[in-house]
Design an enzyme around this catalytic site. Structure first.
Site, mmCIF file in Angstrom:
data_model
loop_
_atom_site.group_PDB
_atom_site.id
_atom_site.type_symbol
_atom_site.label_atom_id
_atom_site.label_comp_id
_atom_site.label_asym_id
_atom_site.label_seq_id
_atom_site.Cartn_x
_atom_site.Cartn_y
_atom_site.Cartn_z
ATOM 1 C CG ASN A 42 -1.465 1.171 1.811
ATOM 2 O OD1 ASN A 42 -1.562 2.147 0.389
ATOM 3 N ND2 ASN A 42 -2.096 1.160 2.401
ATOM 4 C CD GLU A 56 -2.865 5.744 6.244
ATOM 5 O OE1 GLU A 56 -2.910 5.248 5.244
ATOM 6 O OE2 GLU A 56 -2.585 4.794 7.613
ATOM 7 N N GLY A 59 2.125 2.127 10.558
ATOM 8 C CA GLY A 59 3.904 3.018 10.873
ATOM 9 C C GLY A 59 4.953 3.646 11.496
ATOM 10 C CE LYS A 110 -0.649 3.169 4.659
ATOM 11 N NZ LYS A 110 -0.116 3.411 6.404
ATOM 12 C CD GLU A 169 -3.262 -2.176 7.097
ATOM 13 O OE1 GLU A 169 -2.495 -2.668 6.594
ATOM 14 O OE2 GLU A 169 -4.377 -1.226 7.213
ATOM 15 C CB SER A 227 5.346 -1.935 11.557
ATOM 16 O OG SER A 227 4.724 -0.694 12.046
ATOM 17 C CG HIS A 260 -5.603 2.371 5.315
ATOM 18 N ND1 HIS A 260 -4.950 3.121 5.592
ATOM 19 C CD2 HIS A 260 -4.773 1.298 4.810
ATOM 20 C CE1 HIS A 260 -4.312 2.618 6.280
ATOM 21 N NE2 HIS A 260 -3.869 1.933 6.120
HETATM 22 P P1 PGA Z 1 2.764 0.134 7.284
HETATM 23 O O1 PGA Z 1 1.255 0.460 6.984
HETATM 24 O O2 PGA Z 1 2.718 -1.199 6.651
HETATM 25 O O3 PGA Z 1 3.513 1.130 6.940
HETATM 26 O O4 PGA Z 1 3.319 0.291 8.523
HETATM 27 C C1 PGA Z 1 0.301 -0.674 6.981
HETATM 28 C C2 PGA Z 1 -1.042 0.132 6.159
HETATM 29 O O5 PGA Z 1 -1.581 0.982 6.395
HETATM 30 O O6 PGA Z 1 -1.416 -0.741 5.292
#
Ligand code: PGA
Length: 260
Positions: free
Chosen positions: A10, A104, A180, A12, A174, A220, A102
């Site tokens: 992803n 976010e 992140g 983003k 997640e 992560s 997601h």
């Molecule tokens: P990350 O993000 O691997 O940077 O923690 C995962 C995601 O938001 O899909």
């Protein structure tokens, strides 16, 4: 039924279409160097809307062992929805996947489980596969109610779908506190919730749907922790943010099976 693991990057809101072409090329070279075997895992890139056409062209043109998809979709088919992108538009770009819900999008755009379920439905109607995201925030994890919380998200997100669609879907667990942050859930944490999701699917949609639905862990994920996460019986892949922006690192994640 054997579930092919799906390792999806992803991106983003990173990389313009020129940079996207560069990363896809680098990723393909690296996978070739490492002798990637696409029968062992599926590698997908989930890119910004403006990158999709370029990514499609290079993957199709060079016959690269990658699939691609988008990070969001409108629930509407067409019309006066300024700024939105329809499932039909994404299907026309041969997207295999669309991420819906997601964390976010939930946090910054107020997306609800009901809306996410509608998005999953339009993605299927257009012939693509939704990657349906769920996961708890830190306070819920600390309170110990994370399993019940995630199952209630999943129940509402899957409600508009048929059992056959649920069986073909991808669900990404997640935990928001692991996204992140560098803070990764333990493999046991990932298994606890992914196993509970599969149990819910079995109870609500039947054994066949539970057998075939692919459940990813995200938060992560890196080349150094992917092997033990993927070793969990109910984890069928990973949704990878930061680490998917580095070709070498994402290639190692896609090829986790080498270290398994
Ligand atoms: P990350 O993000 O691997 O940077 O923690 C995962 C995601 O938001 O899909």
């Amino acid at each position: 039924m054997a579930r092919t693991p799906l390792l999806a990057g992803n991106w983003k809101m990173n990389l313009n279409h020129v940079e996207a072409t560069g990363l896809v090329q680098q990723l393909a070279w690296t996978l070739k160097d490492f002798r990637y075997d696409k029968t062992k895992s599926e590698a997908a890139v989930i890119v910004p809307f403006t990158d999709l056409r370029s990514v499609q062209s290079i993957i199709e043109g060079d016959d690269l062992p990658l699939t691609w998809g988008a990070q969001d979709v409108s629930v509407h088919e067409s019309g006066a929805y300024t700024g939105e992108i329809s499932a039909g538009m994404l299907a026309k770009l041969n997207c295999s996947y669309v991420v819906v819900g997601h964390s976010e999008r939930r946090e910054y755009h107020g997306e609800t489980d009901a809306l996410i379920g509608e998005k999953a439905k339009v993605v299927f109607a257009a012939g693509m596969t939704p990657i349906i995201c769920c996961g708890e925030v830190l306070e819920i994890r600390k309170a110990g109610t994370h399993v019940a919380h995630v199952l209630s998200q999943v129940a509402e997100c899957l409600a508009p779908l048929t059992a056959e669609q649920v069986g073909a879907a991808v669900i990404a667990y997640e935990p928001v506190w692991a996204i992140g942050t560098g803070e990764v859930a333990t493999p046991e944490d990932a298994q606890e919730v992914c196993g509970a999701i599969r149990g819910y699917v079995a109870q609500a949609f039947g054994a066949q749907a539970a057998e075939s639905v692919r459940i990813q862990y995200g938060g992560s994920v890196k080349s150094t922790n992917v092997v033990e996460i993927m070793a969990q019986p109910d984890v069928d892949g990973a949704l990878v943010g930061g680490a998917s922006l580095v070709a070498d690192e994402f290639a190692k994640i896609v090829m986790y099976y080498v270290g398994a």
